[in-house]
Design an enzyme around this catalytic site. Structure first.
Site, PDB file in Angstrom:
ATOM      1  N   PHE A 147       0.860  -1.174   0.000  1.00  0.00           N
ATOM      2  CA  PHE A 147       0.000   0.000   0.000  1.00  0.00           C
ATOM      3  C   PHE A 147       0.901   1.230   0.000  1.00  0.00           C
ATOM      4  CE2 PHE A 147      -2.346   3.551   1.697  1.00  0.00           C
ATOM      5  CZ  PHE A 147      -3.490   3.516   0.922  1.00  0.00           C
ATOM      6  N   ASP A 232       9.555   2.944   1.655  1.00  0.00           N
ATOM      7  CA  ASP A 232       8.366   3.719   1.988  1.00  0.00           C
ATOM      8  C   ASP A 232       8.144   3.621   3.494  1.00  0.00           C
ATOM      9  OD1 ASP A 232       5.838   4.713   2.505  1.00  0.00           O
ATOM     10  OD2 ASP A 232       4.900   3.829   0.741  1.00  0.00           O
ATOM     11  N   LYS A 261       2.726  11.401   6.807  1.00  0.00           N
ATOM     12  CA  LYS A 261       1.876  11.185   7.980  1.00  0.00           C
ATOM     13  C   LYS A 261       2.384  11.914   9.220  1.00  0.00           C
ATOM     14  CE  LYS A 261      -0.361   6.965   6.373  1.00  0.00           C
ATOM     15  NZ  LYS A 261      -1.613   7.630   5.987  1.00  0.00           N
TER      16      LYS A 261
END
Length: 406
Positions: A147, A232, A261
């Site tokens: 993801f 990531d 984030k």
């Protein structure tokens, strides 16, 4: 004189969203109105312990005082210039973020998906200009069940049909291999490979932690093949796993790290591509950009986030409380939990399907004052703010045991 409008209830607000909001989410039926630290409060004043922390966007809790102060201070001075001009906050942010991550340069962006898209562009440009891959032939190897976001390019290499179906045609240039499989990865790499792009821990897939040595193997394979290792760390980074970056569990230094984030402190969207000068140095004026990327408000908040992480306190808390989380979940195996995976203060908990789906268990937890979120059927993700206390964490685990016993 007109009377003030009556405040709408949670049920009324949820119903009001239906006709005017696109139905791309299925949130739990709770309407948050206030928050502080690890706790949120709905419009009726009911309090909930937040065990999701905005998918790690709230690593430092809701409204951390140092981050709120930095934002307020900057709001009174300057919020946006665009990158057409310099601003007085960006240099310090880039210097400190590069030092924190052990990299040379920073490309500031806004959302995590933008960081991934930017990383893809940088890797391809590096492949053509430095590695010598023929034009338009560059490939990037990714892992199944990944993801990385929801743009059309990113869903092109997703294996989640819910994310992909109906959004083609898809972007070419990606090869998908099983996660945690070095032999498959080695077989997929060839002279056209620009980069290997993976999550050090797969978050959306259910907090999938690879075998010891996997990240070291990825680093070695990419080094031998002369391609980039792009990590990531948008969910796994910035303290979540007990280290600043999850790759540090194997003392690995990627060529490029993608962050987001928690970098915005739960206040503004902030993301970044950090990497070596050889890689990020391929970008020249006009080839990539963002109106809001690196804006002074984002840089001020991002700098305050880096300052918190420079102390090491939050990494230590995640490691110590992660041991409490693992202990508590181990006690639940065979008592409604069929298995779990964790790293630091982050866990994917597989619930016995006979007891209920992940959604049903999350709704039971909500009714008991705990907020968590399901993924992939019967898996629940737990990722509380790193500011949670041990007492609060143990209480949440007790509530989970109660929900599983229903």
């Amino acid at each position: 004189m007109t009377a003030p409008a009556r405040a709408r209830t949670s049920d009324e607000l949820i119903r009001a969203e239906e006709p005017v909001l696109a139905h791309n989410y299925h949130p739990l039926p709770v309407v948050v109105a206030h928050a502080e630290g690890a706790w949120v409060e709905d419009v009726e004043g009911r309090r909930y312990l937040d065990m999701l922390a905005g998918y790690s966007a709230l690593n430092f809790g809701h409204r951390h005082p140092a981050l709120i102060e930095a934002a307020h201070r900057q709001l009174d001075r300057l919020t946006l210039t665009s990158r057409a001009f310099h601003n007085d906050k960006l240099a310090g942010f880039a210097e400190r973020l590069a030092r924190l991550t052990g990299q040379d340069m920073v490309l500031p962006m806004n959302t995590g998906a933008e960081a991934v898209e930017s990383g893809i562009k940088v890797a391809r440009k590096w492949a053509y200009e430095v590695k010598g891959v023929p034009a338009d032939r560059a490939t990037i190897v990714v892992a199944a069940d990944n993801f990385h976001g929801r743009t059309t390019t990113i869903v092109s290499f997703s294996t989640d049909e819910t994310a992909r179906s109906g959004f083609g045609p898809f972007t070419p240039g990606f090869r998908i291999v099983p996660y945690n499989d070095l032999a498959a990865l080695e077989a997929a790499i060839d002279e056209t490979t620009a980069a290997v792009l993976i999550e050090p821990v797969q978050g959306e897939a259910g907090v999938i932690v690879p075998d010891d040595g996997y990240l070291t193997g990825v680093r070695e394979l990419t080094r031998r093949a002369g391609c980039l290792f792009v990590a990531d760390e948008i969910q796994s980074g910035l303290g979540r796993t007990g280290r600043t970056l999850a790759v540090e569990h194997e003392n690995v230094v990627p060529d490029v790290v993608l962050l987001g984030k928690a970098l915005g402190g739960g206040i503004v969207p902030v993301s970044a591509v950090v990497g070596s000068r050889e890689v990020l140095g391929v970008l020249r004026p006009g080839e990539h950009g963002s109106t809001f990327g690196g804006n002074p408000l984002a840089a001020a908040v991002g700098t305050a986030v880096v300052e918190l992480l420079e102390t090491g306190e939050f990494q230590r808390r995640a490691a110590e409380l992660g041991a409490v989380l693992r202990e508590g979940l181990t006690d639940l195996v065979g008592r409604g939990v069929v298995g779990f995976r964790s790293r630091g203060l982050w866990a994917g908990v597989d619930v016995d399907p006979a007891i209920g789906t992940g959604r049903e268990i999350s709704e039971r937890l909500m009714r008991e004052g705990i907020l968590a979120k399901d993924t992939h059927g019967s898996t629940i993700r737990l990722a509380p703010p790193l500011t949670i206390t041990e007492t609060e964490l143990r209480s949440a685990l007790g509530t989970l045991a109660k929900a599983l016993a229903v």
